[in-house]
Motif scaffolding. Structure first.
Motif, mmCIF file in Angstrom:
data_model
loop_
_atom_site.group_PDB
_atom_site.id
_atom_site.type_symbol
_atom_site.label_atom_id
_atom_site.label_comp_id
_atom_site.label_asym_id
_atom_site.label_seq_id
_atom_site.Cartn_x
_atom_site.Cartn_y
_atom_site.Cartn_z
ATOM 1 N N GLY A 1 128.798 31.564 -66.584
ATOM 2 C CA GLY A 1 128.900 32.838 -65.882
ATOM 3 C C GLY A 1 127.528 33.395 -65.539
ATOM 4 O O GLY A 1 127.307 33.917 -64.445
ATOM 5 N N TYR A 2 126.585 33.250 -66.475
ATOM 6 C CA TYR A 2 125.224 33.709 -66.217
ATOM 7 C C TYR A 2 124.553 32.848 -65.143
ATOM 8 O O TYR A 2 123.787 33.350 -64.324
ATOM 9 N N ALA A 3 124.859 31.544 -65.153
ATOM 10 C CA ALA A 3 124.316 30.656 -64.122
ATOM 11 C C ALA A 3 124.829 31.074 -62.743
ATOM 12 O O ALA A 3 124.074 31.094 -61.762
ATOM 13 N N PHE A 4 126.117 31.408 -62.659
ATOM 14 C CA PHE A 4 126.676 31.866 -61.385
ATOM 15 C C PHE A 4 126.034 33.185 -60.962
ATOM 16 O O PHE A 4 125.761 33.407 -59.778
ATOM 17 N N TYR A 5 125.774 34.073 -61.927
ATOM 18 C CA TYR A 5 125.106 35.337 -61.619
ATOM 19 C C TYR A 5 123.714 35.081 -61.029
ATOM 20 O O TYR A 5 123.320 35.706 -60.045
ATOM 21 N N GLY B 1 120.058 34.768 -56.475
ATOM 22 C CA GLY B 1 119.154 33.992 -55.639
ATOM 23 C C GLY B 1 119.528 34.083 -54.168
ATOM 24 O O GLY B 1 118.652 34.179 -53.291
ATOM 25 N N ASN B 2 120.821 34.064 -53.876
ATOM 26 C CA ASN B 2 121.267 34.207 -52.493
ATOM 27 C C ASN B 2 120.933 35.584 -51.938
ATOM 28 O O ASN B 2 120.542 35.714 -50.773
ATOM 29 N N LYS B 3 121.072 36.602 -52.762
ATOM 30 C CA LYS B 3 120.677 37.947 -52.330
ATOM 31 C C LYS B 3 119.167 38.016 -52.104
ATOM 32 O O LYS B 3 118.690 38.684 -51.182
ATOM 33 N N THR C 1 113.454 27.084 -53.973
ATOM 34 C CA THR C 1 113.619 25.710 -54.431
ATOM 35 C C THR C 1 113.106 25.577 -55.866
ATOM 36 O O THR C 1 112.251 26.333 -56.313
ATOM 37 N N ASN C 2 113.652 24.596 -56.557
ATOM 38 C CA ASN C 2 113.197 24.256 -57.917
ATOM 39 C C ASN C 2 113.252 25.438 -58.886
ATOM 40 O O ASN C 2 112.401 25.560 -59.774
ATOM 41 N N HIS C 3 114.261 26.282 -58.714
ATOM 42 C CA HIS C 3 114.405 27.405 -59.647
ATOM 43 C C HIS C 3 115.212 26.934 -60.856
ATOM 44 O O HIS C 3 116.346 26.472 -60.707
ATOM 45 N N PRO C 4 114.656 27.015 -62.063
ATOM 46 C CA PRO C 4 115.342 26.460 -63.237
ATOM 47 C C PRO C 4 116.339 27.425 -63.864
ATOM 48 O O PRO C 4 116.230 28.644 -63.713
ATOM 49 N N PHE C 5 117.306 26.849 -64.549
ATOM 50 C CA PHE C 5 118.228 27.629 -65.367
ATOM 51 C C PHE C 5 118.286 27.008 -66.747
ATOM 52 O O PHE C 5 118.533 25.811 -66.892
ATOM 53 N N LEU D 1 111.783 39.426 -55.539
ATOM 54 C CA LEU D 1 111.649 39.551 -56.989
ATOM 55 C C LEU D 1 112.572 40.625 -57.559
ATOM 56 O O LEU D 1 112.993 40.535 -58.709
ATOM 57 N N ASP D 2 112.900 41.624 -56.757
ATOM 58 C CA ASP D 2 113.782 42.686 -57.227
ATOM 59 C C ASP D 2 115.198 42.164 -57.486
ATOM 60 O O ASP D 2 115.913 42.692 -58.333
ATOM 61 N N PHE D 3 115.598 41.143 -56.741
ATOM 62 C CA PHE D 3 116.938 40.589 -56.892
ATOM 63 C C PHE D 3 116.975 39.452 -57.914
ATOM 64 O O PHE D 3 117.997 39.245 -58.572
ATOM 65 N N LEU D 4 115.877 38.721 -58.035
ATOM 66 C CA LEU D 4 115.817 37.592 -58.967
ATOM 67 C C LEU D 4 114.530 37.707 -59.781
ATOM 68 O O LEU D 4 113.500 37.125 -59.435
ATOM 69 N N PRO D 5 114.550 38.483 -60.861
ATOM 70 C CA PRO D 5 113.322 38.812 -61.604
ATOM 71 C C PRO D 5 112.565 37.610 -62.157
ATOM 72 O O PRO D 5 111.360 37.702 -62.376
ATOM 73 N N MET D 6 113.235 36.485 -62.404
ATOM 74 C CA MET D 6 112.550 35.316 -62.943
ATOM 75 C C MET D 6 112.006 34.391 -61.857
ATOM 76 O O MET D 6 111.522 33.302 -62.148
ATOM 77 N N LEU D 7 112.072 34.815 -60.608
ATOM 78 C CA LEU D 7 111.598 34.001 -59.495
ATOM 79 C C LEU D 7 110.074 33.892 -59.509
ATOM 80 O O LEU D 7 109.367 34.889 -59.674
#
Length: 210
Positions: free
Chosen positions: A37-41, A46-48, A172-176, A134-140
């Motif tokens: 579920g967190y991976a889907f989040y 990331g799409n946002k 690209t290459n964003h890890p989970f 970065l506001d949408f994906l803080p770990m980017l």
């Protein structure tokens, strides 16, 4: 013999044994739902992020410094509205692990002198009025962001004050990293699928500030 029969028919403690067998399976299933579920989040975030980045790239100063030179001069009114042949230009802008932006031209070397660092940072961090990636994906990380300006055969050669490219912003290459399943089943870090958003650029005015 009597004692053996009593021992064999004694069911005390079976519930505890069944629970000991079933609990790890149920716990793994539950925590697996949490992890996926967190991976889907993150994938949705990331799409946002690429949508926000594409919108910022669409309306603000190009990261590729050479892009404005692709436009015809405004005095050449006979060519305004002429379709751009695919492959006329292609700028791909990325960043190093240290966050230094660079752009390649037509598949050449990615050079910092071809990139506007402030424009790249504005797409990544956002501006005073608009949220950035970065506001949408803080770990980017900046090194995971790709911004491409290309003539794809669509759009027009020029409008007043600048070219109108096809802009693609991607991650690209964003890890989970699995949290719970890493401990239970030894799941390691996975690379999330690439995410992108493509838009047609508006007037790329170098003096415009979103």
């Amino acid at each position: 013999m009597v004692m053996a029969r009593k021992f064999g028919s004694d069911l005390s403690g079976t519930t505890m044994v069944e629970m000991a067998i079933a609990m790890p399976l149920l716990l793994t299933l539950l925590l697996g739902f949490v992890d996926f579920g967190y991976a889907f989040y993150q994938w949705n975030a990331g799409n946002k992020a690429v949508q926000a980045g594409a919108r910022l790239a669409q309306i603000s100063t190009p990261v590729a410094i050479g892009l404005p030179s692709e436009a015809l001069t405004q005095s050449d009114v006979t060519k305004v509205g002429t379709a751009v042949p695919a492959g006329t230009y292609d700028y791909l802008c990325t960043a190093s692990a240290a966050g230094v932006a660079c752009c390649s031209i037509g598949g050449g070397l990615c050079k910092p002198e071809n990139a506007n660092q402030a424009a790249f940072d504005a797409i990544y961090d956002g501006t005073a009025h608009r949220a950035g990636m970065l506001d949408f994906l803080p770990m980017l990380e900046k090194s995971q962001v790709r911004i491409e300006y290309a003539a794809s055969g669509l759009g027009y050669w020029t409008r007043p004050e600048g070219p109108v490219p096809t802009i693609t912003v991607s991650i690209t290459n964003h890890p989970f990293q699995f949290f719970f399943l890493a401990g239970f089943l030894g799941f390691g870090t996975i690379t999330m699928p690439s995410m992108l958003s493509t838009v047609t650029g508006e007037d790329m005015k170098s003096t415009y500030t979103p």
